[in-house]
Design an enzyme around this catalytic site. Structure first.
Site, short mmCIF file in Angstrom:
data_model
loop_
_atom_site.label_atom_id
_atom_site.label_comp_id
_atom_site.label_asym_id
_atom_site.label_seq_id
_atom_site.Cartn_x
_atom_site.Cartn_y
_atom_site.Cartn_z
N ARG A 33 11.14 -0.86 52.59
CA ARG A 33 9.69 -0.74 52.51
C ARG A 33 9.07 -1.88 53.29
O ARG A 33 9.76 -2.77 53.78
CB ARG A 33 9.18 -0.65 51.06
N GLY A 34 7.72 -1.81 53.40
CA GLY A 34 7.04 -2.76 54.27
C GLY A 34 6.87 -2.07 55.62
O GLY A 34 7.82 -1.48 56.15
N ALA A 35 5.64 -2.14 56.16
CA ALA A 35 5.29 -1.29 57.30
C ALA A 35 6.24 -1.40 58.50
O ALA A 35 6.77 -0.38 58.97
CB ALA A 35 3.84 -1.56 57.70
N ARG A 76 6.16 8.63 53.88
CA ARG A 76 5.11 7.83 53.23
C ARG A 76 3.86 7.88 54.13
O ARG A 76 3.98 7.82 55.34
CB ARG A 76 5.55 6.37 53.00
N GLN A 183 6.63 -6.40 44.19
CA GLN A 183 7.21 -6.87 45.46
C GLN A 183 7.09 -8.39 45.60
O GLN A 183 7.95 -9.03 46.21
CB GLN A 183 6.52 -6.19 46.65
N ASP A 224 -0.62 -2.48 56.15
CA ASP A 224 0.08 -1.22 56.42
C ASP A 224 -0.61 -0.43 57.53
O ASP A 224 0.04 0.31 58.28
CB ASP A 224 0.17 -0.38 55.16
N ASN A 234 -3.85 -2.51 52.77
CA ASN A 234 -2.64 -3.25 52.38
C ASN A 234 -2.38 -2.96 50.90
O ASN A 234 -3.15 -2.23 50.25
CB ASN A 234 -2.81 -4.75 52.64
N LYS A 235 -1.34 -3.53 50.38
CA LYS A 235 -0.92 -3.29 48.99
C LYS A 235 -2.09 -3.40 48.01
O LYS A 235 -2.93 -4.30 48.14
CB LYS A 235 0.18 -4.30 48.64
O1 MRU Z 1 4.56 -0.20 49.25
P1 MRU Z 1 5.15 -1.23 50.17
O2 MRU Z 1 6.01 -2.21 49.46
O3 MRU Z 1 5.81 -0.61 51.37
O4 MRU Z 1 3.87 -2.03 50.69
C1 MRU Z 1 4.06 -3.10 51.57
C2 MRU Z 1 2.81 -3.82 51.92
O5 MRU Z 1 1.73 -3.51 51.47
C3 MRU Z 1 2.94 -4.93 52.95
O6 MRU Z 1 2.00 -5.93 52.72
C4 MRU Z 1 2.71 -4.34 54.36
O7 MRU Z 1 3.53 -3.24 54.57
C5 MRU Z 1 2.96 -5.33 55.42
S1 MRU Z 1 4.67 -5.67 55.64
C6 MRU Z 1 4.83 -6.76 56.92
#
Ligand code: MRU
Length: 340
Positions: A33-35, A76, A183, A224, A234-235
């Site tokens: 996970r993470g963009a 996603r 996270q 994201d 973002n999250k």
């Molecule tokens: O749901 P996730 O864990 O994939 O969400 C991740 C985030 O919101 C991060 O802040 C974002 O993807 C940036 S990662 C460099």
């Protein structure tokens, strides 16, 4: 091989990702996970899907590949890096139009590897530009995990912290735990501890109190998908942090590789926001029921922070005001003059 982020920090386990279906599953179930990491996995997923195509000619190859691309794209919705990576891989295929299929298949593995290698360098450049914003002794707040685990290298939000630390600056990081999937608690605090960077884990609802007490100097988060006008998805919870930062006169920075900026979207209102299962809210990480059986829940995975709360966006090309982001795709723009 995918480091299983569902199992962290208790177990360090790798999942062999040997076909594109497995890549889809790992993105959907958030083992990765993470963009940027989602984008890298999607690029590798395209290479794996291409390897298994049986059509011998170019037209048949592209046609047979399409369902796999659609499946990867649907894993996603919010991180634009997913679309960015799949589009990049397909532009690469188009560039090889007419060449033998076996040659294209081999070249796709190399292209996917380049997506990873470039991300490592992009992280580093974000770190170089962003570390200038961190003074010796600074206390930095971050939300969710925009670190090494979420990317190919130093992370996005964590790259400035890592480079600042490498340059000898004494920094301390506050990591929001980031309900519901934690996270911040499970991943950010784990990876910063591994790197010897001072990190303090806080509950999400502590950030405002610490800001008010003068214990936070700046905020750096990831994204994201950032729209052309600088609105930042973002999250979930990032918006609250940004508003609190403004209220307390604390700079709020967003670290964003260009692959996370969606220049086709005029504003954050258009960004699709993933809503996940109710179980993630009432059952902490699948282990502990914290609410009465049958309670109704909402589980928005992301929020949008309006550009007006964002002090600057740290990209691999420098730090820009949200209002100047569009200059990054304007060939006539003077980027040096626009830098913050
Ligand atoms: O749901 P996730 O864990 O994939 O969400 C991740 C985030 O919101 C991060 O802040 C974002 O993807 C940036 S990662 C460099």
């Amino acid at each position: 091989m995918i480091l299983d982020q569902v199992a962290l920090p208790h177990k360090v386990e790798y999942i062999p990702c040997t076909d594109y279906k497995m890549a889809c599953r790992c993105i959907r179930e958030m083992n990765v996970r993470g963009a940027p990491a989602i984008g890298i996995t999607a690029a590798m997923g395209v290479a794996l899907a291409a390897r298994d195509v049986s059509a011998p000619d170019y037209a048949g190859f592209v046609k047979e590949l399409q369902p796999a691309l659609d499946e990867l794209m649907a894993t996603r919705p919010t991180a634009v890096n997913l679309r960015w990576a799949i589009d990049r891989m397909m532009e690469f295929v188009e560039g090889m139009s007419g060449r033998p299929v076996e040659e294209i298949k081999a070249a796709l593995f190399e292209e996917a590897q380049r997506v990873l290698d470039e991300d490592i360098e992009i992280n580093r450049m974000i770190g170089v530009h962003g570390s200038a914003l961190i003074r010796d002794g600074a206390r930095v707040l971050t939300h969710c995990n925009a670190g090494s685990l979420a990317t190919g290298g130093y992370g996005t939000a964590t790259a400035p912290m890592r480079i600042a630390a490498e340059k000898g600056k004494r920094i301390s990081v506050f990591a929001d735990e980031t309900r519901p999937l934690l996270q911040g608690a499970r991943l950010t605090s784990w990876e910063l501890m591994q790197s010897g960077i001072d990190v303090t884990l806080i509950t999400d609802n502590s950030a405002g109190a610490l800001m008010r007490k003068g214990e936070i100097d700046l905020v750096i988060v990831g994204t994201d998908r950032t729209a052309r006008n600088g609105d930042v998805a973002n999250k979930i919870g990032t918006y609250m942090v940004a508003v609190l930062a403004r209220e307390n006169n604390i700079p709020f920075y967003v670290a964003a590789p260009l692959s996370s900026i969606d220049f086709t979207m005029a504003s954050g209102d258009e960004i699709p926001i993933e809503e996940r299962g109710e179980d993630e809210v009432y059952n902490i990480c699948g282990g502990l029921m914290v609410a009465p059986e049958g309670v109704k829940c909402r589980n928005l995975a992301f929020d949008v922070t309006p550009a007006k709360y964002v002090t600057g966006i740290i990209t691999q090309k420098g730090v820009f005001r949200p209002a100047d982001l569009h200059l990054l795709v304007d060939p006539a723009a003077d980027l040096e003059a626009a830098k913050l």
